[in-house]
Design an enzyme around this catalytic site. Structure first.
Site, short mmCIF file in Angstrom:
data_model
loop_
_atom_site.label_atom_id
_atom_site.label_comp_id
_atom_site.label_asym_id
_atom_site.label_seq_id
_atom_site.Cartn_x
_atom_site.Cartn_y
_atom_site.Cartn_z
N THR A 185 -1.87 1.97 6.40
CA THR A 185 -1.38 0.76 5.73
C THR A 185 -1.33 -0.36 6.76
OG1 THR A 185 0.45 -0.26 4.54
CG2 THR A 185 1.04 1.45 6.11
N VAL B 112 -12.10 -6.45 -0.39
CA VAL B 112 -11.73 -5.04 -0.34
C VAL B 112 -11.23 -4.73 1.06
CG1 VAL B 112 -12.59 -2.67 -0.49
CG2 VAL B 112 -13.36 -4.37 -2.15
N GLY B 113 -10.10 -4.06 1.15
CA GLY B 113 -9.54 -3.68 2.45
C GLY B 113 -9.93 -2.27 2.84
N THR C 273 0.85 -1.20 0.00
CA THR C 273 0.00 0.00 0.00
C THR C 273 0.88 1.25 0.00
OG1 THR C 273 -1.62 -1.22 1.30
CG2 THR C 273 -1.90 1.17 1.20
#
Lengths: 176, 136
Positions: free
Chosen positions: B52, B30-31, B1
């Site tokens: 992150t 999906v994060g 990220t």
């Protein structure tokens, strides 16, 4: 402080001893390049949104980080990308997810923020919006790097070995 | 990220985050990166943040917005608020990762609970600072 910016390039699997001095220098140079590019924008009266999109675009284009080129693979062996951006001035927002063909997801997130009445677009819908906005498309393979592919293949091989071991154990149990 | 938070000469803050997620993630997972309030947040009255780490925990902890709320409602400064959320709340949830943030005065914070986090900042004096590890 009149202006400034801060960035990150991820926190996963980063520990002392993992990288050689040469590798650390490569990361340091790329991060400095991104910082300096954002600084130039801010110094010349650019907006914080412009600085953020520029910095992230540089990091997305670099294969060193898990975003854009060099991103990790999903369980199907494809790259799926997510991004978002927010303005603190008016709390406007743009977010995108499950992209597979947009070179710079952060720019599409910014377009959702500025040129759509919506906040969050995903998958095919997001990419159709990107077509309407004249975005640059790439093949999914563009994002793949040999290093990430190797990690992915290693994980898949480990998974396969685990399944085989589990089948063997069950058989032993059955016969036992 | 990857992520960035910035303050411009007009006093406007902004934050953005972009990611490929987790290696071998389930198709469609999906994060926190695209979730506003979890992985990304900006508000001129408080700060701009990008996160992150293990996204599921950042979503459950509404991490980015939580930091901003502690500043807005409890009067904490950026360093206090971000340390509290990363070192206490995120740790309690069991999540690993970190954030970078800048407030409207140009104060920087970059707490994380992993061994390292690629990070850097540059303020109006034009000197870039890059750090990798906890000890840096």
């Amino acid at each position: 402080t009149e202006f400034g910016l801060v960035l990150h390039g991820g926190a996963g699997s980063i520990y002392k001893g993992r990288f050689t001095a040469e590798e650390e220098k490569i990361y340091e140079d790329k991060i400095k390049e991104a910082l300096n590019a954002g600084y130039e924008i801010l110094k010349n009266n650019g907006t914080s949104i412009e600085a953020v999109t520029k910095v992230i675009t540089i990091l997305e284009d670099s294969p060193l980080f898990n975003a854009g080129k060099g991103a990790v693979l999903n369980s199907e062996g494809k790259v799926e990308l997510d991004a978002s951006i927010m303005s603190g001035k008016d709390l406007t927002v743009g977010a995108v997810a499950r992209l597979s063909k947009i070179k710079n997801p952060i720019l599409l997130a910014n377009a959702v923020k500025d040129k759509s009445k919506h906040v969050f677009l995903i998958g095919d819908g997001a990419e159709i919006f990107a077509v309407e906005q004249g975005f640059e498309f790439v093949e999914n393979e563009y994002f793949l790097t040999p290093e990430k592919l190797e990690s992915f293949n290693k994980i898949k091989a480990e998974e396969k070995a685990k399944v085989q071991s589990s089948i063997q154990k069950n058989e032993e149990f059955k016969y036992g | 990220t990857v992520g960035c938070a910035a303050l411009d000469k007009e006093g406007n803050l902004a934050a953005g985050t972009s990611t490929g997620g987790i290696m071998n993630k389930r198709y469609g997972r999906v994060g926190d990166s695209p979730i506003i309030g979890a992985g990304t947040y900006a508000n001129n009255t408080t700060c701009a943040i990008s996160a992150t780490g293990q996204g599921e925990y950042f979503i459950r902890g509404v991490v980015a917005h939580d930091i901003s709320s502690l500043m807005e409602y409890k009067g904490m400064n950026l360093k206090e608020a971000s340390k509290k959320v990363i070192n206490e709340k995120l740790k309690t949830l069991g999540g690993k990762g970190g954030i970078i943030a800048i407030d409207r005065y140009g104060n920087i914070a970059d707490p994380f609970n992993t061994e390292g986090m690629f990070r850097g900042y540059i303020l109006d004096d034009g000197t870039p600072v890059v750090k990798f590890y906890k000890e840096d």
